[in-house]
Design an enzyme around this catalytic site. Structure first.
Site, PDB file in Angstrom:
ATOM      1  N   CYS A  62     -10.759  -2.930  -4.694  1.00  0.00           N
ATOM      2  CA  CYS A  62      -9.615  -3.776  -4.942  1.00  0.00           C
ATOM      3  C   CYS A  62     -10.224  -5.287  -5.670  1.00  0.00           C
ATOM      4  CB  CYS A  62      -8.756  -4.315  -3.802  1.00  0.00           C
ATOM      5  SG  CYS A  62      -7.532  -2.854  -3.492  1.00  0.00           S
ATOM      6  N   GLU A  69       0.451   5.134   0.692  1.00  0.00           N
ATOM      7  CA  GLU A  69      -0.517   6.593   1.122  1.00  0.00           C
ATOM      8  C   GLU A  69      -0.118   7.755   0.458  1.00  0.00           C
ATOM      9  OE1 GLU A  69      -2.040   4.333   5.154  1.00  0.00           O
ATOM     10  OE2 GLU A  69      -0.501   6.137   5.418  1.00  0.00           O
ATOM     11  N   ASN A 106       0.822  -1.105   0.042  1.00  0.00           N
ATOM     12  CA  ASN A 106       0.055   0.041  -0.032  1.00  0.00           C
ATOM     13  C   ASN A 106       0.814   1.282   0.061  1.00  0.00           C
ATOM     14  OD1 ASN A 106       0.687  -0.926   2.883  1.00  0.00           O
ATOM     15  ND2 ASN A 106      -0.962   0.836   3.377  1.00  0.00           N
ATOM     16  N   CYS A 131     -10.505  -4.519   0.172  1.00  0.00           N
ATOM     17  CA  CYS A 131     -11.383  -3.467   0.198  1.00  0.00           C
ATOM     18  C   CYS A 131     -12.448  -4.033  -1.152  1.00  0.00           C
ATOM     19  CB  CYS A 131     -10.968  -2.366   0.157  1.00  0.00           C
ATOM     20  SG  CYS A 131     -10.178  -1.505  -1.496  1.00  0.00           S
ATOM     21  N   CYS A 158      -4.000   0.822  -2.773  1.00  0.00           N
ATOM     22  CA  CYS A 158      -3.971  -0.398  -1.877  1.00  0.00           C
ATOM     23  C   CYS A 158      -2.795  -1.194  -2.622  1.00  0.00           C
ATOM     24  CB  CYS A 158      -5.186  -1.213  -1.884  1.00  0.00           C
ATOM     25  SG  CYS A 158      -6.614  -0.238  -1.198  1.00  0.00           S
ATOM     26  N   GLU A 179      -2.902  -4.485  -3.340  1.00  0.00           N
ATOM     27  CA  GLU A 179      -3.427  -5.253  -4.514  1.00  0.00           C
ATOM     28  C   GLU A 179      -3.490  -4.653  -5.682  1.00  0.00           C
ATOM     29  OE1 GLU A 179      -6.151  -6.398  -0.749  1.00  0.00           O
ATOM     30  OE2 GLU A 179      -4.877  -4.656  -1.585  1.00  0.00           O
TER      31      GLU A 179
END
Length: 164
Positions: A115, A64, A62, A112, A73, A75
């Protein structure tokens, strides 16, 4: 009116040590991906490792950003890397784990919705299932045979890809 049910089948393990060697190696690589996580705000690191049919393993973590919507993210970092560098590669399996210094994560962290939709698109594009392994460091492992079982109502509109 009809009342319908959806059921998913998945495997549950007590730990990575119960997995076959190929899946255990994939999980080890997801743990390695944690080290490249850029998560100074949430301090919640996520690592993903994806095994291609060629045997190559691609990592993602991930990333940010101070402007939260601008992050990505783990993934999607890994999947978009594959889409860019290996557009015709077939994905066999992916492993996802998370870690934070703030508390002990006791259950596997799942992907999530955003993703899952991207994962579903890759599965649909390659016309074969992608196995997904969610696991907790030093704990429980969930192994799902296909993204379709995680997001049975993924967004699909075939006419968007049709030529006029």
């Amino acid at each position: 009116m009809k009342l319908l049910n959806l059921n998913i089948t998945f495997e549950q393990y007590n730990g990575v040590s119960e997995l076959n060697e190929q899946d255990a190696v994939l999980c080890e690589n997801a743990e390695k991906a944690l080290s490249s996580s850029y998560s100074p705000y949430s301090k919640f690191r996520v690592g993903t490792a994806i095994r291609l049919a060629s045997g190559e393993i691609i990592l993602g973590s991930n990333q940010e950003n101070l402007a939260y919507p601008s992050g990505l993210c783990a993934e999607r970092v890994a999947l978009f890397s594959i889409g860019s560098a290996y557009p015709y590669a077939v994905i066999e399996s992916m492993a996802i784990t998370a870690q934070t210094d703030a508390f002990e994560i006791l259950k596997p962290v799942t992907s999530c919705g955003g993703c899952l939709q991207v994962m579903a698109e890759f599965e649909r594009k390659q016309a074969s299932p992608i196995e997904v392994i969610f696991y907790c460091l030093n704990g429980e492992v969930l192994k799902v045979p296909s993204v379709q079982s995680l997001l049975p109502f993924s967004f699909v509109e075939d006419r968007l890809g049709a030529k006029a």
